[in-house]
Design a protein around this motif. Structure first.
Motif, mmCIF file in Angstrom:
data_model
loop_
_atom_site.group_PDB
_atom_site.id
_atom_site.type_symbol
_atom_site.label_atom_id
_atom_site.label_comp_id
_atom_site.label_asym_id
_atom_site.label_seq_id
_atom_site.Cartn_x
_atom_site.Cartn_y
_atom_site.Cartn_z
ATOM 1 N N LEU A 27 2.711 23.550 25.940
ATOM 2 C CA LEU A 27 3.159 23.339 26.868
ATOM 3 C C LEU A 27 4.762 23.805 26.828
ATOM 4 N N ILE A 28 4.359 24.932 27.786
ATOM 5 C CA ILE A 28 5.365 25.435 27.876
ATOM 6 C C ILE A 28 7.104 24.703 29.041
ATOM 7 N N ALA A 29 7.967 24.574 27.887
ATOM 8 C CA ALA A 29 8.895 23.492 28.574
ATOM 9 C C ALA A 29 9.967 24.097 29.760
ATOM 10 N N LEU A 30 9.758 24.602 31.726
ATOM 11 C CA LEU A 30 10.576 25.115 32.380
ATOM 12 C C LEU A 30 11.930 24.401 31.465
ATOM 13 N N PRO A 31 13.246 25.124 32.526
ATOM 14 C CA PRO A 31 14.489 24.844 32.462
ATOM 15 C C PRO A 31 14.816 23.369 32.904
ATOM 16 N N ALA A 32 15.302 22.728 32.238
ATOM 17 C CA ALA A 32 15.632 21.419 32.358
ATOM 18 C C ALA A 32 16.474 21.077 33.699
ATOM 19 N N PRO A 82 12.188 26.310 21.229
ATOM 20 C CA PRO A 82 11.565 27.299 21.026
ATOM 21 C C PRO A 82 11.194 27.644 19.437
ATOM 22 N N GLU A 83 12.517 28.247 19.075
ATOM 23 C CA GLU A 83 12.892 29.707 18.563
ATOM 24 C C GLU A 83 13.818 29.498 17.414
ATOM 25 N N PRO A 84 13.611 28.966 15.843
ATOM 26 C CA PRO A 84 14.277 28.895 14.935
ATOM 27 C C PRO A 84 16.437 29.663 15.461
ATOM 28 N N GLY A 85 16.923 28.411 15.514
ATOM 29 C CA GLY A 85 18.400 28.324 15.406
ATOM 30 C C GLY A 85 18.883 27.473 16.496
ATOM 31 N N ALA A 102 20.032 0.505 20.016
ATOM 32 C CA ALA A 102 19.991 0.739 18.541
ATOM 33 C C ALA A 102 17.716 0.674 17.187
ATOM 34 N N ARG A 103 17.484 0.164 18.271
ATOM 35 C CA ARG A 103 16.230 -0.397 17.818
ATOM 36 C C ARG A 103 14.828 -0.069 17.837
ATOM 37 N N GLU A 104 14.740 0.746 19.307
ATOM 38 C CA GLU A 104 13.750 0.996 20.007
ATOM 39 C C GLU A 104 13.687 2.575 19.906
ATOM 40 N N TRP A 105 12.734 3.010 20.124
ATOM 41 C CA TRP A 105 12.532 4.598 19.778
ATOM 42 C C TRP A 105 12.534 5.236 21.241
ATOM 43 N N LEU A 106 13.411 6.008 20.743
ATOM 44 C CA LEU A 106 13.720 6.994 21.981
ATOM 45 C C LEU A 106 13.644 8.339 22.490
ATOM 46 N N CYS A 107 12.506 8.284 23.561
ATOM 47 C CA CYS A 107 12.974 9.672 23.687
ATOM 48 C C CYS A 107 13.792 10.716 24.412
ATOM 49 N N ILE A 108 14.007 11.995 23.258
ATOM 50 C CA ILE A 108 14.719 12.764 23.567
ATOM 51 C C ILE A 108 14.966 14.210 24.453
ATOM 52 N N GLY A 109 13.545 14.649 24.231
ATOM 53 C CA GLY A 109 12.700 16.253 24.327
ATOM 54 C C GLY A 109 11.390 16.174 24.340
ATOM 55 N N HIS A 110 11.233 17.508 24.301
ATOM 56 C CA HIS A 110 10.010 18.351 24.127
ATOM 57 C C HIS A 110 10.208 19.494 22.739
ATOM 58 N N ILE A 136 23.395 6.801 24.382
ATOM 59 C CA ILE A 136 24.002 5.884 24.975
ATOM 60 C C ILE A 136 25.244 5.865 23.584
ATOM 61 N N ASP A 137 25.996 6.768 23.722
ATOM 62 C CA ASP A 137 27.857 7.351 23.571
ATOM 63 C C ASP A 137 27.865 8.450 22.463
ATOM 64 N N GLU A 138 26.339 8.056 21.944
ATOM 65 C CA GLU A 138 26.606 8.927 21.155
ATOM 66 C C GLU A 138 25.906 10.417 20.409
ATOM 67 N N PRO A 139 26.873 11.190 20.466
ATOM 68 C CA PRO A 139 27.015 12.766 19.574
ATOM 69 C C PRO A 139 25.709 12.637 19.224
ATOM 70 N N ILE A 140 23.980 13.815 19.530
ATOM 71 C CA ILE A 140 23.155 13.876 18.944
ATOM 72 C C ILE A 140 23.052 15.385 18.461
ATOM 73 N N VAL A 141 21.965 16.311 18.020
ATOM 74 C CA VAL A 141 21.761 17.405 18.297
ATOM 75 C C VAL A 141 20.757 17.060 17.833
ATOM 76 N N MET A 142 19.489 17.939 18.641
ATOM 77 C CA MET A 142 17.830 18.017 18.009
ATOM 78 C C MET A 142 17.902 20.303 17.743
ATOM 79 N N LEU A 143 17.635 20.489 16.926
ATOM 80 C CA LEU A 143 16.952 21.579 16.488
ATOM 81 C C LEU A 143 16.119 21.748 16.363
ATOM 82 N N ARG A 144 15.849 23.478 15.644
ATOM 83 C CA ARG A 144 14.993 23.528 14.714
ATOM 84 C C ARG A 144 15.839 25.559 14.250
ATOM 85 N N ASP A 145 15.109 24.261 12.587
ATOM 86 C CA ASP A 145 15.941 25.208 11.916
ATOM 87 C C ASP A 145 15.353 25.965 11.274
ATOM 88 N N LEU A 146 15.791 27.079 10.499
ATOM 89 C CA LEU A 146 15.189 28.666 9.797
ATOM 90 C C LEU A 146 13.824 28.055 9.368
#
Length: 401
Positions: A195-200, A57-60, A44-52, A68-78
């Motif tokens: 760098l290019i992120a290959l499928p997780a 890579p694309e808008p949308g 609840a207090r530290e920096w958590l790495c969630i991805g690259h 930790i049971d918290e639904p989130i979304v990382m996205l790229r806006d328009l």
């Protein structure tokens, strides 16, 4: 709190130099009560790495995650900016991506590309900035215009560090970057933001504690035995270790390659792609194993970067998400994808070997006879991770008293 106080009363010598260091009490790896403390003290207090950033890579592009049971979304806006926000509908609390089938999210990466996020429960819709766009059948109760003015998905504080996306649920937390100066220096030549992120790859329901994962990934002692035949390009005897200071936010060490053409876990022990442009001569000779706890472990090789995002689900369980990053020039080389598939087959062996070992270790730590050391010089990172943890455990107890 009682479990935390009991643990902190028994950490003498856990941060000693490796020759006299002890392991943490087994309770920190196995106790439900301690896990409840740790969720607040660490996650609840530290920096958590969630991805690259190049996983979206694309808008949308939207990458749903559960932290930790918290639904989130990382996205790229328009406009092309990266955002991180809650993925819980602000109507009744339905997770926005809970109704999507796996094939709709993308079988490989979990990424979906749309201009809106739509709640599968009552069809409330949100734009890529998190603002409410549509709410059917609400006009009779509250004008939709008014709802649009007041309802927005909660935005989550985030920091982008060399293309790595970190979040923090504590809006008052100090910035990440000043605490990871050594990692900043190491990454300055890798250009991993490009760098290019290959499928997780996602490995659910891994049966060990998240700290065991860091300990095992960082220490080279086991590689000569658990990974015999897989890890010879970077032998344990070639490992070196750094000093670790109060407030350091990364735990890391290099292991030097046998020769300039060696490749860790490649199909034949040799490099399969060209070296990342910009690396120093020193970096071309070594593999860097580096954690930014609690959620990121990385392997920085001369030809690519491996990321592992650790998602704890309990004191003895976690999900693991792995992403490999390559230069665009390597990905575009003829035969790259065939070579990559062969590499992943060989890497799967090492992953399986670690899974068997760490799951067994988790079981052993539940024993009444679980040990507290001694450690080999090749486990010098373990007391360093202990120091990182104990600093934060003590701070949480002080703040919460």
């Amino acid at each position: 709190m009682e479990a935390a106080r009991r643990v902190l009363d028994d950490v003498d010598r856990c941060t000693d130099p490796v020759a006299t260091a002890r392991l943490l009490p087994p309770e920190v790896y196995t106790s439900d009560d301690f896990w409840e403390f740790e969720k607040e003290a660490i996650f609840a207090r530290e920096w958590l790495c969630i991805g690259h950033v190049n996983e979206i890579p694309e808008p949308g592009d939207q990458l749903p995650l559960t932290i930790i049971d918290e639904p989130i979304v990382m996205l790229r806006d328009l406009s092309g900016d990266v955002r991180v926000m809650s993925a819980v509908c602000q109507h009744r609390g339905q997770p926005l991506f809970g109704g999507l089938a796996a094939e709709d999210r993308g079988a490989d990466s979990g990424c979906v590309n749309t201009r809106r996020m739509v709640c599968p429960y009552h069809n409330w819709q949100y734009g890529l900035d998190g603002c409410l766009v549509a709410a059917p059948s609400m006009t009779e109760t509250v004008p939709v215009k008014r709802l649009r003015e007041t309802i927005r998905l909660p935005q989550i504080r985030h920091e982008i560090f060399h293309g790595l996306v970190f979040i923090n649920f504590d809006n008052n937390a100090a910035p990440l970057a000043p605490t990871v100066a050594r990692m900043d220096e190491e990454l300055s030549t890798f250009g991993i933001e490009d760098l290019i992120a290959l499928p997780a790859q996602v490995f659910p329901n891994q049966a060990w504690n998240w700290k065991i994962h860091h300990d095992n990934a960082l220490e080279p002692y086991h590689t000569s035995y658990v990974h015999r035949g897989v890890h010879e390009a970077a032998p344990a005897k070639n490992a070196r270790f750094y000093d670790f200071g109060e407030g350091d936010g990364q735990v890391m060490h290099p292991t030097y390659l046998l020769d300039e053409n060696a490749g860790l876990a490649s199909t034949d022990g040799k490099r399969t792609t060209s070296i990342i442009p910009g690396l120093t001569e020193e970096q071309r000779k070594r593999v860097m194993f580096a954690s930014i706890p609690p959620m990121m472990f990385s392997i920085l090789q001369p030809t690519f970067v491996q990321l592992a995002m650790i998602h704890p689900t309990g004191p003895g369980s976690m999900d693991l998400r792995r992403v490999n990053l390559y230069p665009k020039s390597a990905v575009e080389q003829p035969g790259f994808h065939e070579a990559y598939e062969r590499f992943m087959e060989r890497k799967a062996l090492a992953i399986h070997q670690d899974a068997v070992t760490t799951a067994a270790l988790q079981q052993g730590l539940r024993s009444r006879y679980a040990p507290r050391g001694p450690l080999s010089w090749l486990e010098s990172n373990i007391p360093q991770l202990n120091q990182w943890l104990i600093e934060r455990y003590r701070k949480a107890l002080t703040v919460d008293v």
